[in-house]
Write a protein that holds these residues in place. Structure first.
Motif, short mmCIF file in Angstrom:
data_model
loop_
_atom_site.label_atom_id
_atom_site.label_comp_id
_atom_site.label_asym_id
_atom_site.label_seq_id
_atom_site.Cartn_x
_atom_site.Cartn_y
_atom_site.Cartn_z
N LEU A 173 6.80 0.53 10.39
CA LEU A 173 6.67 -0.74 9.70
C LEU A 173 5.49 -0.71 8.72
CD1 LEU A 173 7.28 -4.22 11.18
CD2 LEU A 173 5.21 -3.88 9.84
N ALA A 174 5.71 -1.31 7.56
CA ALA A 174 4.66 -1.31 6.54
C ALA A 174 3.58 -2.31 6.89
CB ALA A 174 5.26 -1.65 5.18
N GLY A 175 2.59 -1.87 7.68
CA GLY A 175 1.52 -2.76 8.08
C GLY A 175 0.49 -2.03 8.89
N GLN A 176 -0.52 -2.78 9.33
CA GLN A 176 -1.54 -2.18 10.19
C GLN A 176 -1.06 -2.28 11.63
OE1 GLN A 176 -5.24 -4.04 11.07
NE2 GLN A 176 -5.57 -2.27 12.38
N ASP A 196 4.68 2.76 8.81
CA ASP A 196 5.81 3.48 8.21
C ASP A 196 5.41 4.80 7.54
OD1 ASP A 196 4.44 2.06 6.24
OD2 ASP A 196 6.22 1.51 5.11
N VAL A 197 4.27 4.82 6.87
CA VAL A 197 3.91 6.04 6.15
C VAL A 197 3.36 7.10 7.10
CG1 VAL A 197 2.80 6.98 4.10
CG2 VAL A 197 3.50 4.60 4.14
N LYS A 198 2.81 6.65 8.23
CA LYS A 198 2.41 7.62 9.25
C LYS A 198 3.67 8.26 9.84
CE LYS A 198 -2.23 6.13 10.19
NZ LYS A 198 -2.45 5.07 9.18
N CYS A 199 4.74 7.48 9.97
CA CYS A 199 6.02 8.05 10.39
C CYS A 199 6.54 9.01 9.33
CB CYS A 199 7.07 6.94 10.60
SG CYS A 199 6.69 5.82 11.95
N PHE A 200 6.43 8.60 8.07
CA PHE A 200 6.90 9.44 6.97
C PHE A 200 6.21 10.81 7.00
CE2 PHE A 200 5.97 10.74 2.50
CZ PHE A 200 7.26 11.11 2.13
N ILE A 244 1.83 0.66 -1.90
CA ILE A 244 1.62 2.10 -1.81
C ILE A 244 1.04 2.39 -0.42
CG2 ILE A 244 0.33 4.10 -2.67
CD1 ILE A 244 0.26 2.75 -5.41
N GLY A 245 1.72 3.27 0.31
CA GLY A 245 1.23 3.65 1.63
C GLY A 245 0.82 5.10 1.61
N GLY A 246 -0.03 5.48 2.56
CA GLY A 246 -0.44 6.87 2.60
C GLY A 246 -0.72 7.34 4.01
N ALA A 247 -0.79 8.65 4.18
CA ALA A 247 -1.14 9.24 5.47
C ALA A 247 -1.77 10.60 5.23
CB ALA A 247 0.09 9.37 6.36
N ILE A 280 10.90 8.67 7.19
CA ILE A 280 10.32 7.57 7.99
C ILE A 280 11.14 7.39 9.27
CG2 ILE A 280 9.74 5.10 8.06
CD1 ILE A 280 9.40 5.19 5.01
N LEU A 281 12.47 7.39 9.12
CA LEU A 281 13.34 7.20 10.28
C LEU A 281 13.17 8.33 11.29
CD1 LEU A 281 16.52 6.10 8.29
CD2 LEU A 281 15.09 4.61 9.71
N LEU A 282 13.15 9.57 10.79
CA LEU A 282 12.99 10.72 11.69
C LEU A 282 11.61 10.71 12.34
CD1 LEU A 282 14.62 13.41 9.37
CD2 LEU A 282 15.53 12.60 11.57
#
Ligand SMILES: [Zn+2]
Length: 277
Positions: A65-68, A108-112, A137-140, A271-273
């Motif tokens: 999910l796109a959030g903290q 979500d981006v940590k999943c990505f 914009i998300g990052g990891a 992200i799903l994987l």
């Protein structure tokens, strides 16, 4: 027999949900998240999507999910681009009660990044950054093939780094309430604002150097082997090449031009994987 699971990629604009057999996506649906609605409605949208894919032998649910996110407790702490009441939500617990299977939740981006690390181009690097260019914009950050989370699972929130980008007209306010955030000057939403006013070509011209400023800053901070990017914005014809050119002009050390800028092949499926890892 394959193990079935359901994965969700919940963004501020749309939610993708998939039914998987092992690591293979066998069915996928995409629906609007309704992030502007109140929390009860957002939650109803989420469980409705899961139910639409449900089969009796689903063994787990994974959510990005796109959030903290408090990944350990499965709580959505806060979000920038959702309705203000969608915070402190025990999402994993709520869904576990409803569907009676284990539920994991992460940003979500940590999943990505983890999806890329295990199944994508991230497999070939020890150290890389992953960024998605969607509504925000998300990052990891992957260091030594491990996700670096920081103290509050906030490492990689690159969308709110302040950058000296260019703009046309009054500088827009970010969803976090501040100005000059990377995502307010270089995200898909920023692009749409510009495209509506000046046309798509001009929007690309303004956005590409802004993206490059952010990436050059990150390359300087982390000196990664690669930066893997995804998101609809990166599919604009010629934009990625423009970003690469500008990136090379903006890095302070010539050796940083060797940083591999890579467009994700898995895209949002990473992200799903990753949500199921
Ligand atoms: Zn911001």
């Amino acid at each position: 027999m394959a193990t079935y699971s359901i994965a969700l990629d919940i963004g501020a604009t749309k939610t993708a949900a998939a039914l998987l057999a092992g690591n293979k996506i066998i069915k996928k649906v995409v629906k609007p998240t309704g992030a502007g609605q109140n929390k009860t409605k957002i939650l109803k949208n989420i469980s409705g999507l899961i139910r639409s894919l449900w089969i009796p032998n689903v063994k787990k649910i994974g959510i990005g999910l796109a959030g903290q996110i408090d990944a350990k407790k499965g709580i959505v702490n806060s979000t920038v681009n959702f309705n203000k009441d969608f915070r402190q939500i025990k999402l994993a617990e709520i869904l576990k009660k409803e569907f009676k299977v284990p539920v994991s939740l992460d940003n979500d981006v940590k999943c990505f990044a983890q999806g890329e690390l295990k199944f994508g181009q991230g497999r070939y690097f020890n150290n890389f950054l992953a960024l998605t260019f969607g509504t925000g914009i998300g990052g990891a950050v992957i260091i030594d093939q491990k996700l670096y989370r920081g103290k509050n699972n906030l490492a990689g929130e690159f969308g709110h780094l302040k950058i000296a980008g260019t703009w046309s007209g009054e500088t827009p306010l970010c969803g976090c309430g501040q100005k000059y955030c990377f995502e307010s000057l270089a995200s898909g939403r920023a692009w749409h604002k510009l495209a509506k006013k000046y046309g798509e070509k001009s929007a690309d011209k303004i956005i590409a150097p802004n993206i490059a400023v952010g990436l050059a800053n990150l390359a300087t901070a982390f000196n990664p082997e690669a930066i893997i990017v995804a998101g609809g914005l990166m599919d604009h014809k010629g934009l990625f090449e423009k970003v690469r050119k500008e990136f090379n002009l903006k890095v302070p050390y010539p050796v940083l031009r060797q940083t591999r800028l890579i467009k994700s092949k898995l895209g949002e499926n990473a992200i799903l994987l990753g949500a199921l890892l």
